[in-house]
Write a protein that holds these residues in place. Structure first.
Motif, PDB file in Angstrom:
ATOM      1  N   TRP A   1       0.704  -1.201  -0.191  1.00 41.46           N
ATOM      2  CA  TRP A   1      -0.047   0.002  -0.118  1.00 41.46           C
ATOM      3  C   TRP A   1       0.847   1.165  -0.007  1.00 41.46           C
ATOM      4  CZ3 TRP A   1      -2.552  -2.944   4.314  1.00 41.46           C
ATOM      5  CH2 TRP A   1      -3.357  -3.999   4.086  1.00 41.46           C
ATOM      6  N   THR A   2       2.116   1.022   0.374  1.00 38.38           N
ATOM      7  CA  THR A   2       2.980   2.311   0.366  1.00 38.38           C
ATOM      8  C   THR A   2       3.978   2.435  -0.748  1.00 38.38           C
ATOM      9  OG1 THR A   2       4.305   1.268   1.989  1.00 38.38           O
ATOM     10  CG2 THR A   2       2.749   2.638   2.858  1.00 38.38           C
ATOM     11  N   GLY A   3       3.823   1.407  -1.471  1.00 38.18           N
ATOM     12  CA  GLY A   3       4.731   1.456  -2.957  1.00 38.18           C
ATOM     13  C   GLY A   3       6.005   0.918  -2.809  1.00 38.18           C
ATOM     14  N   LYS A   4       6.264  -0.001  -1.811  1.00 37.36           N
ATOM     15  CA  LYS A   4       7.424  -0.381  -1.591  1.00 37.36           C
ATOM     16  C   LYS A   4       7.710  -1.699  -2.841  1.00 37.36           C
ATOM     17  CE  LYS A   4      10.346  -2.588   1.880  1.00 37.36           C
ATOM     18  NZ  LYS A   4      10.257  -2.737   3.521  1.00 37.36           N
ATOM     19  N   PRO A   5       8.846  -1.771  -3.526  1.00 40.92           N
ATOM     20  CA  PRO A   5       9.001  -2.785  -4.345  1.00 40.92           C
ATOM     21  C   PRO A   5       8.956  -4.313  -3.797  1.00 40.92           C
ATOM     22  CG  PRO A   5      11.147  -1.842  -3.775  1.00 40.92           C
ATOM     23  CD  PRO A   5      10.086  -1.117  -2.880  1.00 40.92           C
ATOM     24  N   TYR A   6       8.191  -5.049  -4.582  1.00 36.79           N
ATOM     25  CA  TYR A   6       8.411  -6.501  -4.437  1.00 36.79           C
ATOM     26  C   TYR A   6       8.154  -7.428  -5.632  1.00 36.79           C
ATOM     27  CZ  TYR A   6       3.428  -6.027  -5.824  1.00 36.79           C
ATOM     28  OH  TYR A   6       2.205  -5.774  -6.643  1.00 36.79           O
ATOM     29  N   LEU A   7       8.700  -8.762  -5.332  1.00 36.61           N
ATOM     30  CA  LEU A   7       8.988  -9.727  -6.631  1.00 36.61           C
ATOM     31  C   LEU A   7       8.074 -10.863  -6.153  1.00 36.61           C
ATOM     32  CD1 LEU A   7      12.649 -10.036  -7.221  1.00 36.61           C
ATOM     33  CD2 LEU A   7      10.889  -9.037  -8.635  1.00 36.61           C
ATOM     34  N   GLY A   8       6.982 -11.312  -7.035  1.00 35.54           N
ATOM     35  CA  GLY A   8       6.077 -12.421  -6.899  1.00 35.54           C
ATOM     36  C   GLY A   8       6.714 -13.488  -7.521  1.00 35.54           C
ATOM     37  N   PHE A   9       7.003 -14.698  -6.945  1.00 34.67           N
ATOM     38  CA  PHE A   9       7.285 -15.915  -7.507  1.00 34.67           C
ATOM     39  C   PHE A   9       6.135 -16.970  -7.719  1.00 34.67           C
ATOM     40  CE2 PHE A   9      11.417 -14.501  -5.079  1.00 34.67           C
ATOM     41  CZ  PHE A   9      11.793 -14.011  -6.043  1.00 34.67           C
ATOM     42  N   GLY A  10       6.124 -17.708  -8.778  1.00 29.25           N
ATOM     43  CA  GLY A  10       5.235 -18.658  -8.882  1.00 29.25           C
ATOM     44  C   GLY A  10       4.118 -18.235 -10.136  1.00 29.25           C
ATOM     45  N   LEU A  11       3.117 -19.266 -10.244  1.00 28.70           N
ATOM     46  CA  LEU A  11       2.227 -19.161 -11.153  1.00 28.70           C
ATOM     47  C   LEU A  11       1.229 -17.877 -10.852  1.00 28.70           C
ATOM     48  CD1 LEU A  11       1.023 -21.121 -13.366  1.00 28.70           C
ATOM     49  CD2 LEU A  11      -0.395 -21.852 -11.942  1.00 28.70           C
TER      50      LEU A  11
ATOM     51  N   THR B   1      -5.954   3.869   6.904  1.00 31.60           N
ATOM     52  CA  THR B   1      -6.691   4.757   7.713  1.00 31.60           C
ATOM     53  C   THR B   1      -5.767   5.997   8.000  1.00 31.60           C
ATOM     54  OG1 THR B   1      -5.858   3.757   9.780  1.00 31.60           O
ATOM     55  CG2 THR B   1      -8.049   3.194   8.536  1.00 31.60           C
ATOM     56  N   LYS B   2      -4.381   5.838   8.195  1.00 33.41           N
ATOM     57  CA  LYS B   2      -3.541   7.070   8.183  1.00 33.41           C
ATOM     58  C   LYS B   2      -3.440   8.042   7.104  1.00 33.41           C
ATOM     59  CE  LYS B   2       0.858   5.179   7.219  1.00 33.41           C
ATOM     60  NZ  LYS B   2       2.337   4.796   7.859  1.00 33.41           N
ATOM     61  N   GLY B   3      -3.744   7.428   5.909  1.00 31.73           N
ATOM     62  CA  GLY B   3      -3.872   8.058   4.697  1.00 31.73           C
ATOM     63  C   GLY B   3      -2.447   8.389   3.889  1.00 31.73           C
ATOM     64  N   ILE B   4      -2.148   9.490   3.534  1.00 34.32           N
ATOM     65  CA  ILE B   4      -1.103   9.743   2.410  1.00 34.32           C
ATOM     66  C   ILE B   4      -0.162  10.968   3.375  1.00 34.32           C
ATOM     67  CG2 ILE B   4      -0.368  10.606   0.259  1.00 34.32           C
ATOM     68  CD1 ILE B   4      -2.483   8.737  -0.796  1.00 34.32           C
ATOM     69  N   SER B   5       0.952  10.935   3.359  1.00 34.41           N
ATOM     70  CA  SER B   5       2.007  12.157   3.707  1.00 34.41           C
ATOM     71  C   SER B   5       2.140  13.119   2.477  1.00 34.41           C
ATOM     72  CB  SER B   5       3.234  11.444   4.236  1.00 34.41           C
ATOM     73  OG  SER B   5       4.080  12.659   4.210  1.00 34.41           O
ATOM     74  N   LYS B   6       1.886  14.296   2.910  1.00 36.56           N
ATOM     75  CA  LYS B   6       2.003  15.157   1.690  1.00 36.56           C
ATOM     76  C   LYS B   6       3.534  15.384   1.396  1.00 36.56           C
ATOM     77  CE  LYS B   6      -2.118  17.974   2.711  1.00 36.56           C
ATOM     78  NZ  LYS B   6      -2.511  19.385   3.570  1.00 36.56           N
ATOM     79  N   MET B   7       4.445  15.436   2.471  1.00 37.40           N
ATOM     80  CA  MET B   7       5.679  15.355   2.354  1.00 37.40           C
ATOM     81  C   MET B   7       6.347  14.318   1.371  1.00 37.40           C
ATOM     82  SD  MET B   7       8.880  15.471   5.320  1.00 37.40           S
ATOM     83  CE  MET B   7       8.002  17.273   5.571  1.00 37.40           C
ATOM     84  N   GLU B   8       5.906  13.147   1.734  1.00 42.43           N
ATOM     85  CA  GLU B   8       6.377  11.999   0.918  1.00 42.43           C
ATOM     86  C   GLU B   8       5.967  11.971  -0.201  1.00 42.43           C
ATOM     87  OE1 GLU B   8       8.208   9.265   1.487  1.00 42.43           O
ATOM     88  OE2 GLU B   8       8.705  10.305   3.548  1.00 42.43           O
ATOM     89  N   PHE B   9       4.762  12.450  -0.601  1.00 42.43           N
ATOM     90  CA  PHE B   9       4.286  12.520  -1.991  1.00 42.43           C
ATOM     91  C   PHE B   9       5.312  13.657  -2.900  1.00 42.43           C
ATOM     92  CE2 PHE B   9       2.026  14.558  -5.666  1.00 42.43           C
ATOM     93  CZ  PHE B   9       1.242  13.479  -6.167  1.00 42.43           C
ATOM     94  N   SER B  10       5.576  14.777  -2.126  1.00 45.21           N
ATOM     95  CA  SER B  10       6.496  15.754  -2.740  1.00 45.21           C
ATOM     96  C   SER B  10       7.852  15.261  -2.981  1.00 45.21           C
ATOM     97  CB  SER B  10       6.543  16.996  -1.905  1.00 45.21           C
ATOM     98  OG  SER B  10       5.360  17.439  -1.709  1.00 45.21           O
ATOM     99  N   LYS B  11       8.331  14.427  -2.095  1.00 37.81           N
ATOM    100  CA  LYS B  11       9.747  13.790  -2.274  1.00 37.81           C
ATOM    101  C   LYS B  11       9.781  12.661  -3.427  1.00 37.81           C
ATOM    102  CE  LYS B  11      11.825  12.472   1.587  1.00 37.81           C
ATOM    103  NZ  LYS B  11      12.126  11.757   2.800  1.00 37.81           N
ATOM    104  N   ARG B  12       8.731  12.069  -3.646  1.00 33.49           N
ATOM    105  CA  ARG B  12       8.522  10.936  -4.490  1.00 33.49           C
ATOM    106  C   ARG B  12       8.575  11.489  -5.744  1.00 33.49           C
ATOM    107  NH1 ARG B  12       6.078   5.231  -3.742  1.00 33.49           N
ATOM    108  NH2 ARG B  12       6.218   4.386  -5.687  1.00 33.49           N
ATOM    109  N   PHE B  13       7.600  12.804  -6.201  1.00 33.16           N
ATOM    110  CA  PHE B  13       7.193  13.082  -7.349  1.00 33.16           C
ATOM    111  C   PHE B  13       7.736  14.335  -7.755  1.00 33.16           C
ATOM    112  CE2 PHE B  13       3.653  10.060  -6.019  1.00 33.16           C
ATOM    113  CZ  PHE B  13       4.032   9.068  -6.894  1.00 33.16           C
TER     114      PHE B  13
END
Length: 378
Positions: free
Chosen positions: A256-266, A319-331
């Motif tokens: 939900w916070t956009g962390k990278p992940y790898l899915g293995f399998g079918l 429920t804590k929603g989205i950080s305005k600062m994190e959005f700015s740093k990311r984009f």
């Protein structure tokens, strides 16, 4: 290729019997087919470990299907392959999904010894009639027995999946299931509303609509679930997830916070290198793969617009929603510069709130979250 910390998902598609509501990639299989699949899964894990030069892994989630159906030594071998291929943090959260009708003390002991420290029981209901309607293979008594055995084997982090809006379910029977399950004091609850998906037995079942709770009844169950669990010390931290303090599912929070992940399998999906890609859903096609990165190489990177949409759509689930600062740093731009209009309009309707630091969906509007999220598609 090097990368920062990531998460891993391992898909075990096998189950004893398909449930009436299930549209996941899952099916029964024989012992030989399962063994062949596990070997292929190990090859895929080893490949990505070498390619990425053993990056640090913070969480592992073994899902299905029914991972607890297959021999525990095969789960153990998969965990050994993960540890041989990746740098696993000492504090790594490792979850396995389990059907209460397929767990044994021997399996639970092996899970615990090979580093699995969180178990997710798919209970769905405590009532025999509702379990039969859903096509589940277990009883509530099976669940209670498996739960206590998991505790005896050392599991101190247990989730229970429950389902609302089941055919013939009432507010009273929903509350009975919730309270009976809460008596065991699991650390986490995932409580979802039943969705009738195309291609499932429920979708084809005549007269099912007459047995389903209404949308208003479903909404009332959703609100009542939160009220009961809050009173019992569980806090809703995501649309359908409730936890005691410190027991939020770290793996899902990563999604939900956009962390990278790898899915293995079918049919497993991945989000890595700013790309979303998925393995084949056909077993023969998956087993024939010789270049596990081929699908990744063919995909285009998500555009900035797509990344922002996903960030909003997924982040607002929490429920804590989205950080305005994190959005700015990311984009590299302010969230109000991009989404001022929908934020103002939704706030005016009481469907969104904000302060100087965050934007979130208020508790009373969470049942309407899909309606809110759609407003953030650019």
């Amino acid at each position: 290729m090097k990368t920062r910390e990531l998460e891993l998902y391992l898909h075990i598609p096998f189950c004893k019997r398909k449930c009436n509501y299930c549209d996941f990639c899952s099916f029964p299989a024989g012992d030989d087919d399962i063994s062949i699949y596990i070997r292929k899964l190990q090859q895929e894990i080893l490949y990505w470990g070498r390619r990425l030069q053993s990056p640090s892994v913070s969480t592992v989630f073994i899902g299905g299907g029914t991972p607890s159906l297959i021999p525990a030594v095969q789960i153990e071998s998969l965990m050994n392959t993960v540890r041989d291929s990746f740098s696993c943090a000492e504090t790594m959260e490792c979850t396995i999904e389990a059907n209460p009708g397929t767990v044994t003390r021997e399996k639970l002991s092996i899970y615990q010894s090979c580093g699995i420290n969180r178990i997710s029981f798919g209970l769905q209901s405590a009532r025999k009639e509702e379990l039969n309607m859903l096509g589940r293979i277990h009883t509530f008594e099976d669940f209670v027995s498996g739960f206590y055995e998991a505790r005896d084997c050392g599991f101190q982090n247990i989730n229970v999946d429950l389902m609302n809006a089941i055919p013939m379910q009432t507010m009273e029977t929903m509350e009975q299931t919730l309270l009976k399950t809460a008596e065991l004091e699991p650390e986490h609850f995932s409580v979802y509303s039943l969705i009738i998906e195309a291609g499932t037995p429920f979708y084809e079942k005549k007269g099912l609509d007459d047995l389903l709770p209404t949308e208003d009844e479903d909404a009332a169950m959703y609100e009542r679930t939160e009220a009961i669990l809050h009173t019992l010390g569980y806090e809703r931290y995501e649309l359908s997830n409730y936890a005691r303090p410190g027991y939020e599912c770290r793996h899902n929070c990563g999604y939900w916070t956009g962390k990278p992940y790898l899915g293995f399998g079918l049919a497993a999906s991945s989000y890595f290198g700013k790309k979303r890609f998925a393995n084949p859903a056909d077993m023969e096609e998956y087993l024939s793969l010789s270049d596990f990165s081929g699908i990744f190489e063919k995909e285009n990177e998500l555009s900035k617009k797509e990344e922002m949409e996903e960030y909003m759509f997924l982040g607002l689930r929490m429920t804590k929603g989205i950080s305005k600062m994190e959005f700015s740093k990311r984009f590299g731009t302010g969230i109000l510069d991009v989404y001022r209009k929908p934020i103002q309009e939704l706030s005016g309707k009481g469907l969104l709130k904000q302060d100087a630091e965050r934007i979130w969906i208020p508790q009373q509007a969470l049942f309407l979250s899909n309606q809110v999220m759609m407003e953030f598609l650019l």
